[in-house]
Design a protein around this motif. Structure first.
Motif, PDB file in Angstrom:
ATOM      1  N   LEU A 157       0.838  -1.204   0.000  1.00 37.73           N
ATOM      2  CA  LEU A 157       0.000   0.000   0.000  1.00 37.73           C
ATOM      3  C   LEU A 157       0.874   1.257   0.000  1.00 37.73           C
ATOM      4  N   GLU A 158       1.906   1.257   0.837  1.00 38.37           N
ATOM      5  CA  GLU A 158       2.809   2.412   0.911  1.00 38.37           C
ATOM      6  C   GLU A 158       3.592   2.581  -0.388  1.00 38.37           C
ATOM      7  N   GLU A 159       4.054   1.463  -0.953  1.00 37.13           N
ATOM      8  CA  GLU A 159       4.810   1.513  -2.209  1.00 37.13           C
ATOM      9  C   GLU A 159       3.950   2.084  -3.342  1.00 37.13           C
ATOM     10  N   ILE A 160       2.719   1.603  -3.451  1.00 33.92           N
ATOM     11  CA  ILE A 160       1.828   2.058  -4.521  1.00 33.92           C
ATOM     12  C   ILE A 160       1.447   3.520  -4.317  1.00 33.92           C
ATOM     13  N   SER A 161       1.113   3.894  -3.092  1.00 38.09           N
ATOM     14  CA  SER A 161       0.722   5.290  -2.850  1.00 38.09           C
ATOM     15  C   SER A 161       1.894   6.235  -3.120  1.00 38.09           C
ATOM     16  N   GLU A 162       3.104   5.807  -2.785  1.00 40.68           N
ATOM     17  CA  GLU A 162       4.283   6.629  -3.081  1.00 40.68           C
ATOM     18  C   GLU A 162       4.488   6.753  -4.590  1.00 40.68           C
ATOM     19  N   ALA A 163       4.358   5.646  -5.311  1.00 37.55           N
ATOM     20  CA  ALA A 163       4.539   5.672  -6.764  1.00 37.55           C
ATOM     21  C   ALA A 163       3.495   6.554  -7.446  1.00 37.55           C
ATOM     22  N   LEU A 164       2.292   6.598  -6.878  1.00 35.40           N
ATOM     23  CA  LEU A 164       1.226   7.417  -7.453  1.00 35.40           C
ATOM     24  C   LEU A 164       1.182   8.826  -6.863  1.00 35.40           C
ATOM     25  N   ASN A 165       2.168   9.111  -6.002  1.00 31.54           N
ATOM     26  CA  ASN A 165       2.260  10.427  -5.368  1.00 31.54           C
ATOM     27  C   ASN A 165       0.963  10.782  -4.625  1.00 31.54           C
ATOM     28  N   PHE A 166       0.523   9.822  -3.810  1.00 33.79           N
ATOM     29  CA  PHE A 166      -0.731   9.965  -3.080  1.00 33.79           C
ATOM     30  C   PHE A 166      -0.514   9.585  -1.619  1.00 33.79           C
ATOM     31  N   CYS A 167      -1.087  10.349  -0.730  1.00 34.07           N
ATOM     32  CA  CYS A 167      -0.986  10.076   0.699  1.00 34.07           C
ATOM     33  C   CYS A 167      -2.215   9.274   1.140  1.00 34.07           C
ATOM     34  N   LEU A 168      -1.976   8.071   1.632  1.00 30.95           N
ATOM     35  CA  LEU A 168      -3.075   7.219   2.089  1.00 30.95           C
ATOM     36  C   LEU A 168      -3.839   7.863   3.237  1.00 30.95           C
ATOM     37  N   PRO A 169      -5.139   7.571   3.363  1.00 29.17           N
ATOM     38  CA  PRO A 169      -5.885   8.066   4.522  1.00 29.17           C
ATOM     39  C   PRO A 169      -5.216   7.564   5.812  1.00 29.17           C
ATOM     40  N   ALA A 170      -5.157   8.398   6.816  1.00 26.02           N
ATOM     41  CA  ALA A 170      -4.456   8.062   8.064  1.00 26.02           C
ATOM     42  C   ALA A 170      -4.984   6.777   8.703  1.00 26.02           C
ATOM     43  N   TRP A 171      -6.255   6.494   8.588  1.00 22.42           N
ATOM     44  CA  TRP A 171      -6.822   5.315   9.236  1.00 22.42           C
ATOM     45  C   TRP A 171      -6.301   4.009   8.654  1.00 22.42           C
ATOM     46  N   THR A 172      -5.717   4.031   7.443  1.00 17.79           N
ATOM     47  CA  THR A 172      -5.211   2.796   6.846  1.00 17.79           C
ATOM     48  C   THR A 172      -3.897   2.354   7.456  1.00 17.79           C
TER      49      THR A 172
END
Length: 175
Positions: A157-172
């Motif tokens: 999840l962290e790898e994909i969100s970083e690659a897409l330049n997106f910050c995951l919702p804090a609750w995840t």
């Protein structure tokens, strides 16, 4: 016009039979060969949520889809399908997380695809929040997701969100 109850029952069976579903899948892929299973369909099919999905959600190219349907709202509901119009860049950005049904790698054997190309569950989770589609898809409430699945896929999840330049919702990311 009303049908005889026996015929009505047969018609209902035909609409939900595996054979009918396979015909619908083949017809859709004939029109949209680039279709990729996304969002809630991937998450429910792979145990990331117990909330059932009413329609099979697929991403399709607008230049292909405009030939057949009006995508002025960014998506179109057709029978048991919800088709989301995405751009070619979406396919390029998501390519490394798309499971090809005819060439499943060993680490993808457990991924439920319903016979379509599909995003990996972690990619489907991030993509639905990352605002990558013309129309933002409906997302489930945080308590509708399986916490164990999120925790087990945390690195991805962290790898994909970083690659897409997106910050995951804090609750995840809560332990």
């Amino acid at each position: 016009m009303t049908l005889h109850p026996a015929i009505e029952g047969l018609v209902k069976q035909l609409h939900v039979s595996p054979e009918a579903e396979e015909c619908h899948r083949r017809a859709l892929l004939k029109l949209y060969p680039e279709a990729v299973l996304v969002g809630h369909s991937v998450l429910h099919g792979n145990g990331w949520t117990t909330q059932p999905c009413r329609r099979i959600q697929l991403a399709v190219l607008p230049n292909q889809s405009e030939k057949y349907l009006d995508f002025s709202r960014g998506f179109q509901q057709v029978g048991g399908f919800q088709l989301f119009s995405v751009c070619e860049e979406w396919f390029e950005m998501m390519a490394r997380w798309i499971v090809e049904t005819d060439t499943l790698r060993e680490e993808e054997w457990q991924v439920t695809t319903y016979g379509y190309r599909a995003l990996l569950p972690a990619a489907a989770f991030v993509e639905q929040f990352a605002d990558m589609r013309e129309v933002k898809p409906h997302t489930l409430d945080p308590d509708d997701y399986e916490v164990d699945e999120l925790f087990d896929a945390r690195e991805m999840l962290e790898e994909i969100s970083e690659a897409l330049n997106f910050c995951l919702p804090a609750w995840t990311l809560v332990d």
